[in-house]
Structures are given as structure tokens and as C-alpha cells.
Scaffold this motif. Structure first.
Motif, PDB file in Angstrom:
ATOM      1  N   ARG A  92      90.085  43.223  79.719  1.00 36.08           N
ATOM      2  CA  ARG A  92      88.616  43.330  79.736  1.00 36.08           C
ATOM      3  C   ARG A  92      88.125  43.876  81.066  1.00 36.08           C
ATOM      4  O   ARG A  92      87.206  44.694  81.115  1.00 36.08           O
ATOM      5  N   GLU A  93      88.747  43.414  82.164  1.00 39.17           N
ATOM      6  CA  GLU A  93      88.353  43.908  83.488  1.00 39.17           C
ATOM      7  C   GLU A  93      88.641  45.399  83.612  1.00 39.17           C
ATOM      8  O   GLU A  93      87.819  46.158  84.137  1.00 39.17           O
ATOM      9  N   LEU A  94      89.795  45.838  83.137  1.00 42.66           N
ATOM     10  CA  LEU A  94      90.125  47.267  83.172  1.00 42.66           C
ATOM     11  C   LEU A  94      89.114  48.058  82.342  1.00 42.66           C
ATOM     12  O   LEU A  94      88.625  49.105  82.786  1.00 42.66           O
ATOM     13  N   LEU A  95      88.774  47.568  81.164  1.00 43.75           N
ATOM     14  CA  LEU A  95      87.802  48.258  80.321  1.00 43.75           C
ATOM     15  C   LEU A  95      86.442  48.330  81.009  1.00 43.75           C
ATOM     16  O   LEU A  95      85.774  49.368  80.970  1.00 43.75           O
ATOM     17  N   ARG A  96      86.021  47.246  81.666  1.00 41.49           N
ATOM     18  CA  ARG A  96      84.755  47.268  82.424  1.00 41.49           C
ATOM     19  C   ARG A  96      84.781  48.351  83.500  1.00 41.49           C
ATOM     20  O   ARG A  96      83.815  49.081  83.688  1.00 41.49           O
ATOM     21  N   LYS A  97      85.914  48.456  84.211  1.00 45.00           N
ATOM     22  CA  LYS A  97      86.040  49.474  85.267  1.00 45.00           C
ATOM     23  C   LYS A  97      85.986  50.887  84.677  1.00 45.00           C
ATOM     24  O   LYS A  97      85.336  51.764  85.247  1.00 45.00           O
ATOM     25  N   SER A 101      83.049  53.467  85.479  1.00 41.18           N
ATOM     26  CA  SER A 101      83.402  54.701  86.193  1.00 41.18           C
ATOM     27  C   SER A 101      82.852  55.955  85.516  1.00 41.18           C
ATOM     28  O   SER A 101      82.671  56.976  86.171  1.00 41.18           O
ATOM     29  N   ILE A 102      82.571  55.883  84.233  1.00 39.69           N
ATOM     30  CA  ILE A 102      82.002  57.055  83.543  1.00 39.69           C
ATOM     31  C   ILE A 102      80.532  56.830  83.187  1.00 39.69           C
ATOM     32  O   ILE A 102      79.976  57.505  82.317  1.00 39.69           O
ATOM     33  N   ASP A 172      96.924  48.532  82.051  1.00 36.27           N
ATOM     34  CA  ASP A 172      96.611  47.898  83.328  1.00 36.27           C
ATOM     35  C   ASP A 172      97.823  47.890  84.262  1.00 36.27           C
ATOM     36  O   ASP A 172      97.664  47.976  85.478  1.00 36.27           O
ATOM     37  N   GLU A 173      99.018  47.833  83.693  1.00 33.79           N
ATOM     38  CA  GLU A 173     100.245  47.798  84.496  1.00 33.79           C
ATOM     39  C   GLU A 173     100.844  49.185  84.720  1.00 33.79           C
ATOM     40  O   GLU A 173     101.843  49.316  85.423  1.00 33.79           O
TER      41      GLU A 173
END
Length: 190
Positions: A92-97, A101-102, A172-173
Motif C-alpha cells: 500500500r505504501e509503494l502504491l501511495r508513492k 509521484s504521478i 517493493d523488493e
């Protein structure tokens, strides 16, 4: 902007109140195997062996997709997570970023967990969401009924730009995968 196009059988029944039948005419000189007639226009309903099932039943039912967001910019984000509504905390954090970012907000896109709608096709999603851009995290092109596409690259199918990537937890990894994805996101010019 919400599309007014529908393939929902219940919705179509509100507009098309006359029965419609497919009629096979084996002696016909027309190249087509069957023709569509309104009930009043069918040449002979006295021959039940000629009349087949109503056309309405031939329309594939559209799933009732439950999603997050408002889809104001017709951007569809697909995730694929059996255990969570969207993803685990890292995903979820990666998706938020990525979304931040766009320069997208929740009102710009529809976020759908494909794990709840396995078997839904690209065409069904395209009709329901009127998407101009699709981000698929953990959903392959093949699952949507499309030919194979490379990961993290912008591809076009029927005027819609798509990016297929690995599931959010796996992405994410993957430092290199995130770099390639970022380059593709910049190409979209959002």
C-alpha cells in the motif's frame, strides 16, 4: 467522465422492451447464418423450430465491480491480492508513492482488486471503467485475455495505455523493476 455504454442485461431491458429473436433461415441466399428480427417482424412464429433463444440472454453479464476511487480521469489500477483489500502495508505504501509521484488523487482513478474478479476480461474492464490508462500490479496480460506484454513497459491495446508489473509486494523488493517502472510512468506525462 462516466461512460453511458452498458452491456448490463438488466439495464438494457429498460430500453429494449420488445422481444428479439435470432432466426436461422437455412434456405436463405444471404451469407449470414442468422438475422435479428423484432417479434412483430418475424416472418412466421408458427414454426417454433425456427425461432431460437432471445438475444438478451446472449449478452454476457457484466460483473458488479466494487472499487475504490472515483475514476474521474478514467485510470484503472488493478492489484491482485487474495488476503488483503489492496495489499499489505508495504505494498500500500509503494502504491501511495507511485500514485503521488504521478500527481494522481483518489478521485482520478479506480482501484480494483482483481483477485475478487478472477476471469474478468480486459473488454469487461474497458467497458465498465472507460479506461485510457491501466496499471496492472500482479495481473498479467494473459489473465485479461490479451497477448503477453513485457513488465513495466507502456503498451497500447485498443487506444488504451497499459503497464503490467509484478504484485506490489514483489515490486517493493525489486529495485531494478521500480526504476524501469518509473521510466515508463514518466513517459505517460501525467
Amino acid at each position: 467522465m462516466v461512460s453511458q455504454l452498458t452491456t448490463n442485461g438488466e439495464g438494457l431491458r429498460l430500453f429494449f422492451t420488445d422481444d428479439i429473436y435470432l432466426v436461422n433461415e437455412p434456405d436463405s441466399t444471404l451469407k449470414e447464418e442468422s438475422q435479428i428480427y423484432l417479434k412483430e417482424e418475424v416472418p412466421s412464429l408458427a414454426q417454433p423450430s425456427v425461432v431460437s433463444e432471445p438475444v438478451v440472454s446472449l449478452i454476457k453479464e457484466q460483473p458488479d465491480f466494487k472499487f475504490l476511487g472515483n475514476n474521474n480521469r478514467n485510470i484503472l489500477i488493478l492489484v491482485n491480492d487474495e488476503q488483503n483489500d489492496v495489499s499489505d502495508e508495504k505494498g500500500r505504501e509503494l502504491l501511495r508513492k507511485i500514485v503521488k509521484s504521478i500527481n494522481l488523487s483518489a478521485s482520478d482513478f479506480a482501484l480494483l482488486n482483481y483477485a475478487r474478479y478472477k476471469g474478468a476480461s480486459y473488454e469487461q474492464l474497458k467497458v465498465r471503467f472507460s479506461s485510457v490508462i491501466v496499471f496492472a500490479f500482479g495481473v498479467s496480460a494473459e489473465q485479461l485475455g490479451l497477448k503477453k506484454h513485457p513488465e513495466n513497459m507502456v503498451v497500447t491495446e485498443g487506444g488504451v495505455k497499459l503497464i503490467f508489473s509484478s504484485a506490489l509486494q514483489k515490486l517493493d523488493e525489486d529495485t531494478n523493476g521500480k526504476k524501469v517502472l518509473w521510466g515508463s510512468l514518466k513517459q505517460l506525462g501525467l
